[in-house]
Design a protein around this motif. Sequence first.
Motif, PDB file in Angstrom:
ATOM      1  N   ARG A 434       0.840  -1.208   0.000  1.00  0.00           N
ATOM      2  CA  ARG A 434       0.000   0.000   0.000  1.00  0.00           C
ATOM      3  C   ARG A 434       0.872   1.255   0.000  1.00  0.00           C
ATOM      4  NH1 ARG A 434      -4.288   0.217   4.716  1.00  0.00           N
ATOM      5  NH2 ARG A 434      -4.840   2.107   3.542  1.00  0.00           N
ATOM      6  N   GLU A 508      -6.341  -0.407  -9.642  1.00  0.00           N
ATOM      7  CA  GLU A 508      -7.134  -1.512  -9.083  1.00  0.00           C
ATOM      8  C   GLU A 508      -6.316  -2.317  -8.082  1.00  0.00           C
ATOM      9  OE1 GLU A 508     -10.311  -1.772  -9.473  1.00  0.00           O
ATOM     10  OE2 GLU A 508     -10.217  -0.011 -10.785  1.00  0.00           O
ATOM     11  N   ARG A 509      -5.069  -2.509  -8.391  1.00  0.00           N
ATOM     12  CA  ARG A 509      -4.188  -3.273  -7.492  1.00  0.00           C
ATOM     13  C   ARG A 509      -4.058  -2.577  -6.143  1.00  0.00           C
ATOM     14  NH1 ARG A 509       2.251  -4.152  -8.753  1.00  0.00           N
ATOM     15  NH2 ARG A 509       2.722  -5.721  -7.161  1.00  0.00           N
ATOM     16  N   ALA A 511      -6.114  -0.268  -4.924  1.00  0.00           N
ATOM     17  CA  ALA A 511      -7.436  -0.183  -4.279  1.00  0.00           C
ATOM     18  C   ALA A 511      -7.766  -1.478  -3.546  1.00  0.00           C
ATOM     19  CB  ALA A 511      -8.495   0.130  -5.327  1.00  0.00           C
ATOM     20  N   GLU A 512      -7.431  -2.609  -4.155  1.00  0.00           N
ATOM     21  CA  GLU A 512      -7.711  -3.900  -3.516  1.00  0.00           C
ATOM     22  C   GLU A 512      -6.935  -4.070  -2.218  1.00  0.00           C
ATOM     23  OE1 GLU A 512      -6.956  -6.953  -6.342  1.00  0.00           O
ATOM     24  OE2 GLU A 512      -8.574  -6.335  -7.696  1.00  0.00           O
ATOM     25  N   LEU A 513      -5.753  -3.450  -2.154  1.00  0.00           N
ATOM     26  CA  LEU A 513      -4.937  -3.544  -0.936  1.00  0.00           C
ATOM     27  C   LEU A 513      -5.447  -2.625   0.173  1.00  0.00           C
ATOM     28  CD1 LEU A 513      -1.394  -3.552  -2.603  1.00  0.00           C
ATOM     29  CD2 LEU A 513      -2.526  -5.500  -1.503  1.00  0.00           C
ATOM     30  N   ASP A 542     -12.541   6.546  -3.190  1.00  0.00           N
ATOM     31  CA  ASP A 542     -11.476   5.537  -3.127  1.00  0.00           C
ATOM     32  C   ASP A 542     -11.367   4.965  -1.715  1.00  0.00           C
ATOM     33  OD1 ASP A 542     -10.763   5.857  -5.754  1.00  0.00           O
ATOM     34  OD2 ASP A 542      -9.102   7.232  -5.362  1.00  0.00           O
TER      35      ASP A 542
END
Length: 775
Positions: A434, A508-509, A511-513, A542
């Motif tokens: 992150r 997206e990567r 955000a998923e974290l 977000d």
Amino acid sequence: MPALISRMGKRLRRLIERPASIELTRYEALLPAVGELEPDVEKLTDAELTERTAKLREHPQFGDDELVELCALGREAARRALGERTFDVQLLGTLGLLAGHVVQMETGEGKTMAGALAAAGYALQGKRVHVISVNDYLARRDAEWMGPLYRLLGVSANWVEPALTREERRAAYAAEVTYGAVSEIGFDVLRDRLVTRPEDVVQPEPEVAIVDEADSVLVDEARVPLVMAGSVDAAVADVEVANVVRRLRLGLHYETDSDGRNAWLTSAGASVVEKALGGIDLYGDSGSDRLAAVNVALHAHALLTRDVDYLVRDGKVQLINASRGRVAELQRWPDGLQAAVEAKEQLPATDRGEILDSITVQALLARYPQVAGMTGTAVAVAEQLREFYRLEVAVIPPNKPNVREDQPDRIFASPSQKLRAIQAEIRSVHETGRPILVGTQDVAESEELAEKLAKVDLPCVVLNARNDAEEAAIIAEAGTYGAVTVSTQMAGRGTDIRLGGADGKDRERVAELGGLHVIGTARYPSSRLDGQLRGRSGRQGDPGSAVFFASLNDELVLAHAPDVPEGIEADDETGEISDPAAQRQINHAQRVAEGVHLEVHRNTWRYTRLIEHQRRELLDHRSKLLRSELAAETLEKASADRYAELAEALEKDTLVQVCREIMLYHLDELWSDHLAFLTDVRESIHLRALARETPLDEFHRTAIPAFHKIIPEVEERSVKTLDDAEISSDGINLAASGVRRPTSTWTYLVHDNPFDSDFEQTLKQVRSLMRRKKD
């Protein structure tokens, strides 16, 4: 009936969630009509869109129909020129600005676009607009960014910045919309007040101001007036005193007050200084001439810290603007203190100067008949905006709900334990990938943290006053996968942090974290600054999170709430405190700090209100001297024979200009002297309180008669100058007659608090002397 209950419920909810804000119902009702116009507007060619916008110029005042038309055309122009379709909430912000409110829009919600459409709306009504920002970078960035939008709407736009010449400034202000930093626009006002030819004025009469980061400009900056100074001669620092004071130690040789505003010698310190300076008596006749130098050197030594209050760069002392975390260009402390800091850093002293004029931000904004503003944190200062500027706050809802997780503060017994916990937090979050943004209090702290992170293989990018020129690129990449960014003062940085970096490729990567994680290394003196740091995460719906670390020995607590309740226990191993009393203490310290700052603002305004009234009266007279033949008429009447003699030797226009320059010179000089006199009065006026007199009333009783002597004295001095002037074949030699303008100008950083003055330091010196006699 159900509709009435619904409206009442909505109003009650607004009062609970957003106190001190106005209703937006009237503006919200216009949005469906804007949507209905959208299909028709999309069919227009660019030329037709510009032509249709031009028809709005036929309406000097916009009603609902014109507002709807402006929003529809503005939305389409933004889509074509910038590739961005404005959200309904941005249009709501535009309508709030056009109504003359301060709109609160969260970070990332598109304040820049809303401000540009509002500026265009005012311009189409025939009004000159200044969009005022916190720094030169943002002014230029926003003017260039919004340029295509303005062009498509048929509105001219430009910007001012320090590098521009007088002609370029005049051209920038001639545009319908002009962007500029508050300091740059303010100093142009001050410079215009010093010109001696009408054609040298660069700013036309102001009409509308739209203030970006309004809370920062209108509240934080309001405590520091803009002060114009002119070069007189080289300053001289007492190097011997600086070398002596450099060896003094806190607690033994000198003491400071709790908020770090004043320092004074102890009896032991005074003895050391007196001995080192040849056995003088600082408080007697033999040392009185050195006392001021000792006081100012002690202030530089004890209260001003390198990399916190100033930098040393390129062989010069450069001040740091604390509210912005940036170098304050062309700014310095008043003469003695500036020279003392330069002596402390073993640098040559720069020119000494005299104050020519000053203006508070409040007085600067009062020049505009219409003012509006935008920021992410306005509700917290709604009462101040109403009290000082008669502005109301309109809270614009976010386009998407805020899902950021605001974690409770983590509190520690000592700063060192807190720092270890921050490092651990950065490591654990960084291992997930992150991005992390760390907000620090000053340059020194940001660099210390960066060094510690580097030692444990946690590289980071640092943004502070040393490299603020690269700030946009640094902030733009702060949302990149695995990025660690350490910054001072995120307030007013003005660039959004996009997840996945500037190009958003890893959005997206990331955000998923969990999105951007914000860490505050201490609570700020204002809850607004806390909110602005938190607001860097969770933009436009977000994911994200924010947490503040704090210590009961942080500067905020020590300065404003040092009496920590007993019985608060910390974890033996980590030093972390879970007792709710610790959180209450930190919150209390912040509220006290906010109260102190508010009182400084109030006191500044109480005293400067009279000065501003006098300044307006004098400026009216100056304008008549500048733009008419009043000076020549006055001097012809007062010195008829000499005027007749000069009239034979000089062309009429030349003689009129000579008279104008003589009278303007003496007017400006006497106003400068009057400001210095009023400063001296304010620094001792509190003695009147000992006689049970009201200091402010006594200030007025002293200041008003002194002011009324200025214009008669101008005429008297001007007559003498005219009589003594040298005349040659080239005309009149004004310089030889003492009519000389400063060769350069700069600004002073002055914390204009009438209750925190040199007089207080003198009282503390007296107390120290009394203690010595008792010893």
